[in-house]
Motif scaffolding. Structure first.
Motif, mmCIF file in Angstrom:
data_model
loop_
_atom_site.group_PDB
_atom_site.id
_atom_site.type_symbol
_atom_site.label_atom_id
_atom_site.label_comp_id
_atom_site.label_asym_id
_atom_site.label_seq_id
_atom_site.Cartn_x
_atom_site.Cartn_y
_atom_site.Cartn_z
ATOM 1 N N ARG A 36 -10.516 15.925 -3.212
ATOM 2 C CA ARG A 36 -10.948 14.457 -4.246
ATOM 3 C C ARG A 36 -9.927 14.065 -3.619
ATOM 4 N N VAL A 37 -10.553 12.260 -3.467
ATOM 5 C CA VAL A 37 -9.055 11.270 -2.593
ATOM 6 C C VAL A 37 -9.844 10.105 -4.096
ATOM 7 N N THR A 38 -8.533 8.883 -3.859
ATOM 8 C CA THR A 38 -8.755 8.137 -5.084
ATOM 9 C C THR A 38 -7.927 6.895 -4.709
ATOM 10 N N ILE A 39 -8.662 5.414 -4.914
ATOM 11 C CA ILE A 39 -8.385 4.597 -4.677
ATOM 12 C C ILE A 39 -7.495 4.040 -5.360
ATOM 13 N N VAL A 40 -7.069 3.616 -5.836
ATOM 14 C CA VAL A 40 -6.515 2.181 -7.075
ATOM 15 C C VAL A 40 -6.045 1.260 -6.631
ATOM 16 N N ASP A 41 -6.949 0.427 -7.311
ATOM 17 C CA ASP A 41 -5.816 -0.944 -7.427
ATOM 18 C C ASP A 41 -5.208 -1.921 -8.412
ATOM 19 N N ASP A 42 -4.531 -3.048 -8.524
ATOM 20 C CA ASP A 42 -3.449 -2.851 -9.796
ATOM 21 C C ASP A 42 -4.727 -4.963 -10.516
ATOM 22 N N GLY A 43 -5.590 -4.969 -10.146
ATOM 23 C CA GLY A 43 -6.464 -6.034 -9.963
ATOM 24 C C GLY A 43 -6.521 -6.408 -11.903
ATOM 25 N N PRO A 44 -8.172 -6.817 -11.930
ATOM 26 C CA PRO A 44 -8.511 -7.165 -12.698
ATOM 27 C C PRO A 44 -9.116 -6.106 -13.752
ATOM 28 N N ALA B 12 -11.481 -2.351 -3.447
ATOM 29 C CA ALA B 12 -10.512 -2.976 -3.978
ATOM 30 C C ALA B 12 -9.597 -3.734 -3.481
ATOM 31 N N LEU B 13 -10.104 -3.716 -2.214
ATOM 32 C CA LEU B 13 -9.211 -5.352 -2.292
ATOM 33 C C LEU B 13 -9.579 -6.889 -2.068
ATOM 34 N N GLU B 14 -10.639 -7.076 -1.843
ATOM 35 C CA GLU B 14 -11.760 -8.082 -2.472
ATOM 36 C C GLU B 14 -11.774 -8.657 -4.213
ATOM 37 N N HIS B 15 -12.377 -7.313 -4.575
ATOM 38 C CA HIS B 15 -11.703 -7.429 -6.118
ATOM 39 C C HIS B 15 -10.540 -6.567 -6.895
ATOM 40 N N GLY B 16 -9.991 -6.744 -6.048
ATOM 41 C CA GLY B 16 -8.399 -5.773 -7.057
ATOM 42 C C GLY B 16 -7.738 -7.314 -6.467
ATOM 43 N N VAL B 17 -6.863 -6.838 -5.616
ATOM 44 C CA VAL B 17 -5.634 -7.526 -4.948
ATOM 45 C C VAL B 17 -6.063 -9.018 -4.618
ATOM 46 N N VAL C 73 0.582 -1.124 -0.176
ATOM 47 C CA VAL C 73 -0.008 0.143 -0.053
ATOM 48 C C VAL C 73 0.981 1.083 0.078
ATOM 49 N N THR C 74 0.327 2.436 -0.879
ATOM 50 C CA THR C 74 1.027 3.364 -0.847
ATOM 51 C C THR C 74 0.205 4.611 -0.938
ATOM 52 N N ALA C 75 0.292 5.751 0.172
ATOM 53 C CA ALA C 75 -0.430 6.336 0.435
ATOM 54 C C ALA C 75 0.273 8.019 0.467
ATOM 55 N N ASP C 76 -0.521 8.352 -0.750
ATOM 56 C CA ASP C 76 0.050 10.010 -0.676
ATOM 57 C C ASP C 76 -1.060 11.117 -0.368
ATOM 58 N N VAL C 77 -1.008 11.573 1.303
ATOM 59 C CA VAL C 77 -1.536 12.391 1.531
ATOM 60 C C VAL C 77 -0.918 13.181 2.737
ATOM 61 N N SER C 78 -1.252 14.665 1.488
ATOM 62 C CA SER C 78 0.517 15.911 2.580
ATOM 63 C C SER C 78 -0.574 15.842 3.433
ATOM 64 N N ASP C 79 0.193 16.650 4.679
ATOM 65 C CA ASP C 79 0.001 16.973 5.997
ATOM 66 C C ASP C 79 -1.197 18.057 5.785
ATOM 67 N N HIS D 28 -1.209 -4.436 -5.577
ATOM 68 C CA HIS D 28 -0.356 -3.083 -5.387
ATOM 69 C C HIS D 28 -1.706 -1.727 -5.118
ATOM 70 N N LEU D 29 -2.213 -1.289 -3.796
ATOM 71 C CA LEU D 29 -3.430 0.051 -3.666
ATOM 72 C C LEU D 29 -2.700 1.406 -3.679
#
Length: 176
Positions: A102-110, A76-81, A51-57, A89-90
């Motif tokens: 704006r908040v995005t959550i991206v997985d690298d699943g199917p 994302a974990l269930e249907h992706g990873v 998991v990587t996060a890019d959320v600035s202070d 990766h998430l």
């Protein structure tokens, strides 16, 4: 391993109860809650999950509903990873876009397709909560992350800040 997972689930349940009356918490607190959930999933998935996060202070005091991100990450974990062989990766990213968060959550699943099944209970409940709280000033979308696969969930909320609701440890930590 089971003992660690049980302890983390107990801590997450305690924090859930502590925030049950809160309409909004800070993004920093939300990331702390999410980190506790991800801790459970790291025990369960081991080295299959990064998991990587890019959320600035400077976003720390942004106001969000409690447990906004957990059902999106769970999807994302269930249907992706978990739906792919080998490691997955998430990526969690948040930024201010004018008058919006704006908040995005991206997985690298199917990935999602045009024939994707109806959204599950978690996604439906999240959408309903957002509409109830923010009306047309919010959005929650799912889309393919890339032509090669993966899914991107994007949440857009009206930007405003709030102070910390508790000193319960929900303020520290961010997913990394």
């Amino acid at each position: 391993r089971d003992l660690v997972e049980r302890a983390r689930r107990g801590e997450l349940l305690r924090l859930t109860l502590a925030h049950r009356e809160s309409q909004e918490i800070t993004l920093r607190e939300e990331m702390g809650l999410l980190e506790r959930y991800l801790g459970i999933m790291r025990v369960r998935l081991g080295n299959r999950l990064t998991v990587t996060a890019d959320v600035s202070d400077d976003l720390a005091r942004a106001a969000v509903p409690p447990f906004l991100l957990q059902p999106l990450v769970e999807n994302a974990l269930e249907h992706g990873v978990e739906a792919r062989p080998g490691p997955g990766h998430l990526e969690i990213r948040a930024w201010r876009d004018g008058g919006a968060l704006r908040v995005t959550i991206v997985d690298d699943g199917p990935g999602v397709t045009g024939n994707a099944p109806d959204p599950g209970l978690g996604l439906s409940n999240t959408r309903s909560r957002l509409v109830q709280m923010y009306g047309d000033a919010q959005s929650l979308t799912l889309e393919p992350a890339s032509p090669r696969g993966g899914t991107r969930a994007t949440v857009v909320l009206p930007w405003h800040e709030t102070g910390p609701q508790s000193t319960d440890g929900g303020e520290e930590g961010a997913a990394s």
